[in-house]
Design an enzyme around this catalytic site. Sequence first.
Site, PDB file in Angstrom:
ATOM      1  N   HIS A  80       0.809  -1.220   0.000  1.00 41.85           N
ATOM      2  CA  HIS A  80       0.000   0.000   0.000  1.00 41.85           C
ATOM      3  C   HIS A  80       0.841   1.267   0.000  1.00 41.85           C
ATOM      4  O   HIS A  80       0.684   2.104  -0.877  1.00 41.85           O
ATOM      5  CB  HIS A  80      -0.955   0.015   1.206  1.00 41.85           C
ATOM      6  CG  HIS A  80      -1.467   1.389   1.501  1.00 41.85           C
ATOM      7  ND1 HIS A  80      -2.582   1.915   0.887  1.00 41.85           N
ATOM      8  CD2 HIS A  80      -0.977   2.382   2.299  1.00 41.85           C
ATOM      9  CE1 HIS A  80      -2.762   3.152   1.303  1.00 41.85           C
ATOM     10  NE2 HIS A  80      -1.815   3.464   2.164  1.00 41.85           N
TER      11      HIS A  80
ATOM     12  N   GLU B  84     -23.370  18.661   5.819  1.00 40.72           N
ATOM     13  CA  GLU B  84     -22.444  19.792   5.798  1.00 40.72           C
ATOM     14  C   GLU B  84     -21.125  19.433   5.103  1.00 40.72           C
ATOM     15  O   GLU B  84     -20.576  20.223   4.332  1.00 40.72           O
ATOM     16  CB  GLU B  84     -22.151  20.277   7.220  1.00 40.72           C
ATOM     17  CG  GLU B  84     -23.337  20.865   7.954  1.00 40.72           C
ATOM     18  CD  GLU B  84     -24.235  19.799   8.593  1.00 40.72           C
ATOM     19  OE1 GLU B  84     -23.924  18.582   8.483  1.00 40.72           O
ATOM     20  OE2 GLU B  84     -25.248  20.184   9.210  1.00 40.72           O
TER      21      GLU B  84
HETATM   22  C1  LIG Z   1      -9.290  11.220   5.496  1.00 40.33           C
HETATM   23  C2  LIG Z   1      -8.073  10.379   5.419  1.00 40.33           C
HETATM   24  N1  LIG Z   1      -7.791   9.514   6.415  1.00 40.33           N
HETATM   25  C3  LIG Z   1      -6.680   8.762   6.364  1.00 40.33           C
HETATM   26  C4  LIG Z   1      -5.810   8.857   5.319  1.00 40.33           C
HETATM   27  C5  LIG Z   1      -4.521   8.035   5.304  1.00 40.33           C
HETATM   28  N2  LIG Z   1      -4.636   6.965   4.319  1.00 40.33           N
HETATM   29  C6  LIG Z   1      -4.150   7.091   3.079  1.00 40.33           C
HETATM   30  S1  LIG Z   1      -4.441   5.769   2.115  1.00 40.33           S
HETATM   31  C7  LIG Z   1      -5.237   4.977   3.386  1.00 40.33           C
HETATM   32  C8  LIG Z   1      -5.808   3.611   3.165  1.00 40.33           C
HETATM   33  C9  LIG Z   1      -6.665   3.606   1.974  1.00 40.33           C
HETATM   34  O1  LIG Z   1      -7.034   2.343   1.584  1.00 40.33           O
HETATM   35  P1  LIG Z   1      -7.420   2.127   0.067  1.00 40.33           P
HETATM   36  O2  LIG Z   1      -8.217   3.223  -0.430  1.00 40.33           O
HETATM   37  O3  LIG Z   1      -7.988   0.767  -0.024  1.00 40.33           O
HETATM   38  O4  LIG Z   1      -6.035   2.221  -0.684  1.00 40.33           O
HETATM   39  P2  LIG Z   1      -5.093   1.039  -1.174  1.00 40.33           P
HETATM   40  O5  LIG Z   1      -4.473   0.439   0.028  1.00 40.33           O
HETATM   41  O6  LIG Z   1      -5.946   0.076  -1.890  1.00 40.33           O
HETATM   42  O7  LIG Z   1      -4.100   1.754  -2.008  1.00 40.33           O
HETATM   43  C10 LIG Z   1      -5.256   5.755   4.521  1.00 40.33           C
HETATM   44  C11 LIG Z   1      -5.880   5.346   5.792  1.00 40.33           C
HETATM   45  C12 LIG Z   1      -6.132   9.780   4.306  1.00 40.33           C
HETATM   46  N3  LIG Z   1      -5.344   9.967   3.257  1.00 40.33           N
HETATM   47  N4  LIG Z   1      -7.265  10.489   4.371  1.00 40.33           N
END
Ligand SMILES: Cc1ncc(C[n+]2csc(CCOP(=O)(O)OP(=O)(O)O)c2C)c(N)n1
Length: 677
Positions: free
Chosen positions: A272, A422
């Site tokens: 990831h 909102e």
């Molecule tokens: C509002 C918010 N919370 C937390 C994050 C940190 N964050 C970035 S990617 C991610 C996980 C996302 O999972 P997914 O969309 O499935 O991405 P993949 O692992 O498949 O690339 C997190 C928690 C963020 N960018 N935005």
Amino acid sequence: MPERPPLVLQPPSRETAQKIADTLRFLAADQVQKANSGHPGMPMGSAEIATVLMTKHLRIDPKDDKWLGRDRFVLSAGHAGTLLYGMLHLQGFLTIEDLQGFRQLGTRTPGHPEAGETPGVEASTGPLGAGFAMAVGMAAAERMAAELYNTPKFDIVDHHTYVLTGDGCQEEGVVYEAASLAGTLGLGRLIVIYDRNKIQIEGSTDLSFTENVAKRYEAMHWHVQEIDGHDMDAIDAALILAKEEKTRPSIIIARTTIAKGAPKKAGSASAHGEPLGADEVAAAKAAARWPAESFFVPKEVADYFDIRRGEWMAMRQEWNEMFAAYDKKHHATARELLRVLSGELPKQWKHSLPEFPAGKAVATRAAGGTVMNGLGEAVPELVGGAADLAPSTKTEIKSGANPEFIGKGMFLGRNIHFGVREHAMGWFTNGMALHGGFIPFSATFMVFHDYMRPAVRLASMMKLRNIFVYTHDSIMVGEDGPTHEPVEQLAALRTIPGLNVWRPADANETAFAWQAMLERKDGPSAICLSRQNLPVLDRTKFAAARETLKGMYILDTDTEKSPEILIIASGSDVHLAVGVAGELRKQGKAVRVVSAPCLEVFRTQAEGYRKKVLPKRMKKRLVIESGIAQGWEGIVGDSGIFVGVTDFGLSGKAEAVAEKLGMTVPKIMERVNGEGW
Ligand SMILES: Cc1ncc(C[n+]2csc(CCOP(=O)(O)OP(=O)(O)O)c2C)c(N)n1
Ligand SMILES: [Mg+2]
């Protein structure tokens, strides 16, 4: 119009298409590897989706990233920025050197996509869900503009809004808000592709995300398809069906494998958000029979996009020719469209700003409503709505062209029922501003700014002309109690860099605050308005209301003696300041009252003016504001007094709450007398 064969994008051969996907896949892996930071997994897993979208569907032209007729593509999963940068490289917006500068200071390839920093990036994304919710606003703006400017023969506004989203976005509450609204409005040109790799940072989505997403979207009146996200024929077929669907937004749930192609890391959460590692990148390239060289783009792929760029340019030229014919036939409408796109306000619009007679008591929210209704006629691009509070926020536009609410199949209107959403409302209006052609506003109770704060923050980061209306701006909300009484929100708004925060003292300051907000082209503004009635100040006795535009001004001052006490206040508290000044004068003291409708604008004034309003020698400073002290320290100074609210409010009649919390003239006088001034 000249006859010519219809322009279709030449699709790549199956082989070339796979090469394009692998190019995107390895450009992403290489960017992350070189930066030693970033997220390779999702870009590698959605390379086929991006390939089909770019080669078969997307109408853009890298020669003009502002072209109105372009399709919008929003990468809601902003962490997958290397995918977008790879796409923008192949499209012709970015160079390989740009990609090599990923995540470095001063490059065009920041850690997450930023609108305005990188050509071809439609929206800043990174906060998950934000891109999705902004795209809903873009898609609504597209339909609203189409209704306003298209004619039976000329589909000037006729594009799609595409979104690539991931599991994380889908877990975010704001996506539900925005999707529900999009389904209700029937935004048929919104096409979302959900990269469902079922992996997120902590592991499988089974750990925290188990509902039936397809059924959820069906329940929200979306057109739903489920496909294998690596099968390019299936992706294409799904996009074709999504485009054919005209009345429902579409979601294509594409099952993918994160970091597809990486022999050890594919399918795992470790892909990831960290570089694959040199060995894994090399093994992935070897498995795909790809050259080991970093940032490699096969000639066949580069050649394909050379041809494609010609086709894209021809598309835009065709549109330009259509626009020229439209301009001939519907000159006034065409000029109006160009005007709203340029951001110039109509000539004479200021004549619509009302002047309120002194003496009457008017809540500034009511004054705001009067101002907006004058603008309804004068500034037709002003559109927006409230989070189910329009009767309280007084923000419905009831005058001018199309004073209706938009709705499913009915996009000719100025008002939007956002519902109690909102957060989505904030992003939606950002999307409208990004789309162009409108000056959006949104409204809610000020205490609920907290529910939409991330959108306001990014509005400022993106320098959007977006207007946030917050009413019920103090403890004077009264009976609804502390949950509804803003205390720290005013200070919190002022902490957002680049946001202008207005808190007018009376009806006429409200009109000038609106003038300033509309005239500001390069950033958002918030306006904080009172629920309670406030006297309209008699400007024959006080300074002219036009002074509001300076952010802070001397409202009233003693001239016989040089004033020793300086009272500064904003909004409704200015009336307390005037009352306190009266009491102090009875004691024989010389006083100056300063109204402070916008600290941010005041800070931009010339030093000479600032010193005139707040002379250094005047150390006895009394600041009155029904909120926390934060932000005022520099003005109050060591020998001043801040009178505000230090704890959450109280439930009771507004006057009783004010009395209890010390926000009355007698209570403030007690404090001032206690200081021995
Ligand atoms: C509002 C918010 N919370 C937390 C994050 C940190 N964050 C970035 S990617 C991610 C996980 C996302 O999972 P997914 O969309 O499935 O991405 P993949 O692992 O498949 O690339 C997190 C928690 C963020 N960018 N935005
Ligand atoms: Mg995922």
